[in-house]
Write an enzyme that holds these catalytic residues in place. Structure first.
Site, PDB file in Angstrom:
ATOM      1  N   HIS A 195       0.941  -1.158  -0.092  1.00  0.00           N
ATOM      2  CA  HIS A 195       0.184  -0.093  -0.099  1.00  0.00           C
ATOM      3  C   HIS A 195       0.906   1.203   0.074  1.00  0.00           C
ATOM      4  O   HIS A 195       1.842   1.382   0.531  1.00  0.00           O
ATOM      5  CB  HIS A 195      -0.757  -0.053   1.448  1.00  0.00           C
ATOM      6  CG  HIS A 195      -2.121  -0.822   1.240  1.00  0.00           C
ATOM      7  ND1 HIS A 195      -3.006  -1.006   2.040  1.00  0.00           N
ATOM      8  CD2 HIS A 195      -2.427  -2.043   0.340  1.00  0.00           C
ATOM      9  CE1 HIS A 195      -3.836  -1.889   1.578  1.00  0.00           C
ATOM     10  NE2 HIS A 195      -3.515  -2.458   0.822  1.00  0.00           N
ATOM     11  N   TYR A 225      -8.778   4.766   8.262  1.00  0.00           N
ATOM     12  CA  TYR A 225      -9.152   5.326   9.708  1.00  0.00           C
ATOM     13  C   TYR A 225     -10.071   6.149   9.714  1.00  0.00           C
ATOM     14  O   TYR A 225      -9.956   7.260   9.271  1.00  0.00           O
ATOM     15  CB  TYR A 225      -7.781   5.778  10.167  1.00  0.00           C
ATOM     16  CG  TYR A 225      -6.563   4.711  10.414  1.00  0.00           C
ATOM     17  CD1 TYR A 225      -5.897   4.190   9.250  1.00  0.00           C
ATOM     18  CD2 TYR A 225      -6.233   4.079  11.483  1.00  0.00           C
ATOM     19  CE1 TYR A 225      -4.673   3.083   9.387  1.00  0.00           C
ATOM     20  CE2 TYR A 225      -5.304   3.289  11.811  1.00  0.00           C
ATOM     21  CZ  TYR A 225      -4.454   2.855  10.725  1.00  0.00           C
ATOM     22  OH  TYR A 225      -3.664   2.020  10.694  1.00  0.00           O
ATOM     23  N   PRO A 228      -3.420  -0.482  19.073  1.00  0.00           N
ATOM     24  CA  PRO A 228      -3.198  -0.852  17.841  1.00  0.00           C
ATOM     25  C   PRO A 228      -3.198   0.160  16.956  1.00  0.00           C
ATOM     26  O   PRO A 228      -3.250   0.038  15.596  1.00  0.00           O
ATOM     27  CB  PRO A 228      -4.039  -2.124  17.512  1.00  0.00           C
ATOM     28  CG  PRO A 228      -5.189  -2.004  18.713  1.00  0.00           C
ATOM     29  CD  PRO A 228      -4.275  -1.267  19.764  1.00  0.00           C
TER      30      PRO A 228
HETATM   31  P1  RFL Z   1       3.468 -12.351  21.431  1.00  0.00           P
HETATM   32  O1  RFL Z   1       2.965 -12.335  19.902  1.00  0.00           O
HETATM   33  O2  RFL Z   1       2.382 -12.083  22.478  1.00  0.00           O
HETATM   34  O3  RFL Z   1       4.151 -13.749  21.660  1.00  0.00           O
HETATM   35  C1  RFL Z   1       4.586 -13.792  22.859  1.00  0.00           C
HETATM   36  C2  RFL Z   1       4.669 -15.501  23.062  1.00  0.00           C
HETATM   37  O4  RFL Z   1       5.394 -15.855  24.023  1.00  0.00           O
HETATM   38  C3  RFL Z   1       4.408 -17.139  24.744  1.00  0.00           C
HETATM   39  N1  RFL Z   1       4.715 -17.016  26.134  1.00  0.00           N
HETATM   40  C4  RFL Z   1       5.458 -18.158  26.817  1.00  0.00           C
HETATM   41  N2  RFL Z   1       6.150 -18.915  26.376  1.00  0.00           N
HETATM   42  C5  RFL Z   1       6.922 -19.859  27.197  1.00  0.00           C
HETATM   43  N3  RFL Z   1       6.745 -19.463  28.828  1.00  0.00           N
HETATM   44  C6  RFL Z   1       6.129 -18.677  29.156  1.00  0.00           C
HETATM   45  N4  RFL Z   1       5.860 -18.431  30.449  1.00  0.00           N
HETATM   46  C7  RFL Z   1       5.260 -17.625  28.140  1.00  0.00           C
HETATM   47  N5  RFL Z   1       4.350 -16.547  28.043  1.00  0.00           N
HETATM   48  C8  RFL Z   1       4.264 -16.229  26.955  1.00  0.00           C
HETATM   49  C9  RFL Z   1       3.126 -16.804  24.149  1.00  0.00           C
HETATM   50  O5  RFL Z   1       2.290 -17.985  24.232  1.00  0.00           O
HETATM   51  C10 RFL Z   1       3.480 -16.101  22.866  1.00  0.00           C
HETATM   52  O6  RFL Z   1       3.379 -17.178  21.836  1.00  0.00           O
HETATM   53  O7  RFL Z   1       4.649 -11.146  21.450  1.00  0.00           O
HETATM   54  P2  RFL Z   1       5.756 -10.451  20.358  1.00  0.00           P
HETATM   55  O8  RFL Z   1       6.300 -11.687  19.853  1.00  0.00           O
HETATM   56  O9  RFL Z   1       6.404  -9.602  21.337  1.00  0.00           O
HETATM   57  O10 RFL Z   1       5.034  -9.811  19.278  1.00  0.00           O
HETATM   58  C11 RFL Z   1       4.107  -8.693  19.523  1.00  0.00           C
HETATM   59  C12 RFL Z   1       3.039  -8.681  18.587  1.00  0.00           C
HETATM   60  O11 RFL Z   1       2.314  -9.777  18.587  1.00  0.00           O
HETATM   61  C13 RFL Z   1       2.110  -7.568  18.622  1.00  0.00           C
HETATM   62  O12 RFL Z   1       2.773  -6.409  19.365  1.00  0.00           O
HETATM   63  C14 RFL Z   1       1.210  -7.232  17.625  1.00  0.00           C
HETATM   64  O13 RFL Z   1       0.200  -8.125  17.276  1.00  0.00           O
HETATM   65  C15 RFL Z   1       0.330  -5.908  17.906  1.00  0.00           C
HETATM   66  N6  RFL Z   1      -0.562  -5.326  16.706  1.00  0.00           N
HETATM   67  C16 RFL Z   1      -0.084  -4.599  15.679  1.00  0.00           C
HETATM   68  N7  RFL Z   1       1.156  -4.638  15.449  1.00  0.00           N
HETATM   69  C17 RFL Z   1       1.526  -3.944  14.294  1.00  0.00           C
HETATM   70  O14 RFL Z   1       2.629  -3.765  14.085  1.00  0.00           O
HETATM   71  N8  RFL Z   1       0.757  -3.759  13.103  1.00  0.00           N
HETATM   72  C18 RFL Z   1      -0.793  -3.985  13.388  1.00  0.00           C
HETATM   73  O15 RFL Z   1      -1.294  -3.991  12.200  1.00  0.00           O
HETATM   74  C19 RFL Z   1      -1.246  -4.491  14.606  1.00  0.00           C
HETATM   75  N9  RFL Z   1      -2.204  -4.831  14.688  1.00  0.00           N
HETATM   76  C20 RFL Z   1      -1.914  -5.616  16.803  1.00  0.00           C
HETATM   77  C21 RFL Z   1      -2.782  -5.415  15.997  1.00  0.00           C
HETATM   78  C22 RFL Z   1      -2.337  -6.382  18.011  1.00  0.00           C
HETATM   79  C23 RFL Z   1      -3.755  -6.628  18.056  1.00  0.00           C
HETATM   80  N10 RFL Z   1      -4.039  -7.201  19.453  1.00  0.00           N
HETATM   81  C24 RFL Z   1      -4.797  -8.248  19.367  1.00  0.00           C
HETATM   82  C25 RFL Z   1      -3.666  -6.602  20.669  1.00  0.00           C
HETATM   83  C26 RFL Z   1      -4.135  -5.514  16.006  1.00  0.00           C
HETATM   84  C27 RFL Z   1      -4.652  -6.155  17.176  1.00  0.00           C
HETATM   85  C28 RFL Z   1      -6.108  -6.470  17.080  1.00  0.00           C
HETATM   86  C1  PHB Z   2      -4.657  -5.146  10.808  1.00  0.00           C
HETATM   87  O1  PHB Z   2      -4.565  -5.174   9.753  1.00  0.00           O
HETATM   88  O2  PHB Z   2      -5.159  -6.067  11.854  1.00  0.00           O
HETATM   89  C2  PHB Z   2      -4.464  -3.873  11.503  1.00  0.00           C
HETATM   90  C3  PHB Z   2      -3.817  -2.734  10.743  1.00  0.00           C
HETATM   91  C4  PHB Z   2      -3.764  -1.427  11.222  1.00  0.00           C
HETATM   92  C5  PHB Z   2      -3.912  -0.962  12.260  1.00  0.00           C
HETATM   93  C6  PHB Z   2      -4.383  -2.177  13.210  1.00  0.00           C
HETATM   94  C7  PHB Z   2      -4.536  -3.391  12.875  1.00  0.00           C
HETATM   95  O3  PHB Z   2      -3.645   0.157  12.972  1.00  0.00           O
END
Ligand code: RFL
Ligand code: PHB
Length: 447
Positions: free
Chosen positions: A87, A241, A335
């Site tokens: 994009h 957005y 997010p």
């Molecule tokens: P994770 O993905 O939470 O992975 C952590 C892992 O550790 C495991 N764990 C353990 N394992 C062993 N022993 C223990 N005691 C443990 N405790 C936990 C867990 O099971 C898990 O597998 O962290 P990580 O790797 O730092 O990754 C971070 C990302 O997941 C997170 O920041 C993003 O998903 C945030 N986010 C977004 N980020 C973006 O850059 N672009 C986006 O578009 C975006 N959209 C989002 C998002 C997060 C969202 N939610 C659900 C909060 C959209 C949403 C809806």
């Molecule tokens: C997504 O695709 O899940 C997404 C994209 C942009 C955001 C948050 C979530 O700011």
């Protein structure tokens, strides 16, 4: 043993020691293991959940150029390059109108890619397991309970609570760090030279940082997101957005046939209170355009629905003795700015380079600089995420004055190149590190 999918696979030796013990097999932990492997550094990833769960957890979708470059460098870019949607910008909707923010023009040619976190995790897991099939570098169902021996000058297994001081050089710890975990009903220990906590916001690594050294700064928001995945083609070319009198809405996508949509809802909302038709009607109302009253979303069956609270938090420092924390284990952003996964990947790219430099030269300088360097970028992303969130959402106690301020800010972005540039540069992503020559991601593939 099983590979976490329930499929029986050849028995593998459970490792008792490694160079870098990684807690958590989310995107941060998996990426670190790949990058360390490319530098010839051994690691073991302990992931508490099973493989199917790790591969299906719905999360991020928007990748900065730097994130795309790092995934390519570690050999996990092939499917992303085929299936990811590139994009050139985003659309802001407010006051019934629409404004395109063009990233290549405003942010030095940068673009973003839509490719789901679930797919990144699948790509990293299959790559890692296929290249390391004779060992056990990644254990699913392995839950870490405690971390010991990380403190500078620690003398025993509980040394991390004995010695509390400033950040220490990487070479100063005297006891060996250990991860204590349960796996297949048995308690086990993994000895390491370093531990990296990639265990997300509810993990154990952050609590291993002594309270006299670490501080967590946090903020909760008075609203949540209802996120839905729908078998419906996206209704737009770019993410939308939307600021509206009914609250915030976001239109994202996963593929040419799957849409990802979010609605601001009150904290504590039950997703069951939102049947399909209510979701679509509310989204249409929030995305409504005065200039095109007939504009409507493409509808289709909703295949998943969940409510996510919004929080900001940063733990400082991101390193203590031989423990480093990265990704959501160290910081959370709401997010709205799409920064969480991108920050996690940037932490890991910088940390992996620091381990490679330590291995090549014995110099701990880059490891010592990790926390300070990353925290500068983390706080910038925290501010941007806070800005996007508070500019686009409607607070429960919002006054008409507050709404006018938000609209004035959005008008400014739409009419001033300087204001639009500030948004575009932050959204499309800043360089990994400050300073001349440190900004660009190294585009060379690993051999
Ligand atoms: P994770 O993905 O939470 O992975 C952590 C892992 O550790 C495991 N764990 C353990 N394992 C062993 N022993 C223990 N005691 C443990 N405790 C936990 C867990 O099971 C898990 O597998 O962290 P990580 O790797 O730092 O990754 C971070 C990302 O997941 C997170 O920041 C993003 O998903 C945030 N986010 C977004 N980020 C973006 O850059 N672009 C986006 O578009 C975006 N959209 C989002 C998002 C997060 C969202 N939610 C659900 C909060 C959209 C949403 C809806
Ligand atoms: C997504 O695709 O899940 C997404 C994209 C942009 C955001 C948050 C979530 O700011």
């Amino acid at each position: 043993m099983t590979d976490g999918t329930g499929t029986a696979s050849a028995p593998v030796r459970i490792p008792e020691e490694t160079t870098v013990g990684i807690i958590g097999g989310g995107p941060a932990g998996l990426l670190l293991a790949r990058l360390l492997h490319h530098s010839g550094i051994g690691s073991v990833v302990l992931e508490s959940r099973d493989r199917a769960y790790a591969e299906q957890r719905q999360r991020a979708g928007m990748l900065e150029q730097t994130t795309v470059d790092v995934l390519r460098r570690c050999g996990a870019g092939a499917r992303m390059d085929r299936e990811g949607l590139v994009h050139d910008g985003i659309e802001l909707r407010f006051g019934g109108r629409s404004q395109h923010i063009d990233f290549p023009t405003l942010a030095d040619g940068r673009r973003v890619t839509i490719y789901a976190q679930t797919e990144i995790v699948k790509d990293l897991i299959s790559l890692h397991l296929s290249q390391m099939s004779d060992s056990a570098p990644l254990l699913f169902g392995a839950e870490v309970h405690s971390v010991t021996g990380i403190a500078p000058g620690a003398a025993g297994e509980d040394g991390d609570t004995q010695s509390e001081g400033e950040e220490a050089g990487a070479g100063t710890a005297s006891a060996r760090p250990a991860l204590h975990y349960s796996y297949e009903g048995r308690e086990r220990t993994l000895l390491c030279d370093f531990v990296v906590g990639c265990d997300g916001s509810h993990g154990v690594s952050r609590s291993a940082l002594p309270t006299s050294v670490a501080h967590t700064y946090e903020r909760d928001y008075p609203y949540s997101w209802l996120g839905v995945l729908a078998d419906a083609p996206p209704s737009c070319e770019e993410l939308i957005y939307a600021h509206s009198p009914r609250g915030f809405a976001l239109h994202s996508m996963r593929s040419p046939t799957v849409s990802r949509l979010y609605l601001q809802v009150p904290n504590g909302t039950d997703p069951e209170a939102w049947p399909e038709e209510r979701v679509w009607d509310e989204l249409d109302a929030r995305f409504a355009l005065e200039s095109d009253p007939d504009w409507k979303l493409h509808r289709g069956p909703i295949t998943s629905k969940s409510v996510l609270p919004m929080r900001s938090s940063v733990t400082e420092p991101m390193r203590y003795g031989r423990l480093f924390v990265a990704g959501d284990a160290a910081h959370i952003v709401p997010p709205t700015g799409a920064k969480g996964l991108n920050l996690a990947v940037a932490d890991i790219a910088v940390l992996a380079d620091a381990f490679a430099s330590f291995r090549a030269t014995g110099d701990t300088g880059a490891l010592d600089a990790y926390s300070g360097n990353r925290l500068r970028r983390v706080w910038r992303a925290e501010h941007f995420s806070y800005f996007m969130t508070t500019t686009l959402h409607t607070s429960p106690d919002q006054s008409p004055f507050d709404t006018r301020l938000q609209l004035a800010q959005l008008e400014r972005i739409a009419s001033s190149r300087a204001a639009a540039t500030e948004l575009a540069e932050n959204y499309a992503g800043l360089a990994l590190l400050d300073g001349p020559g440190e900004g660009a991601t190294d585009p060379r593939p690993f051999s």
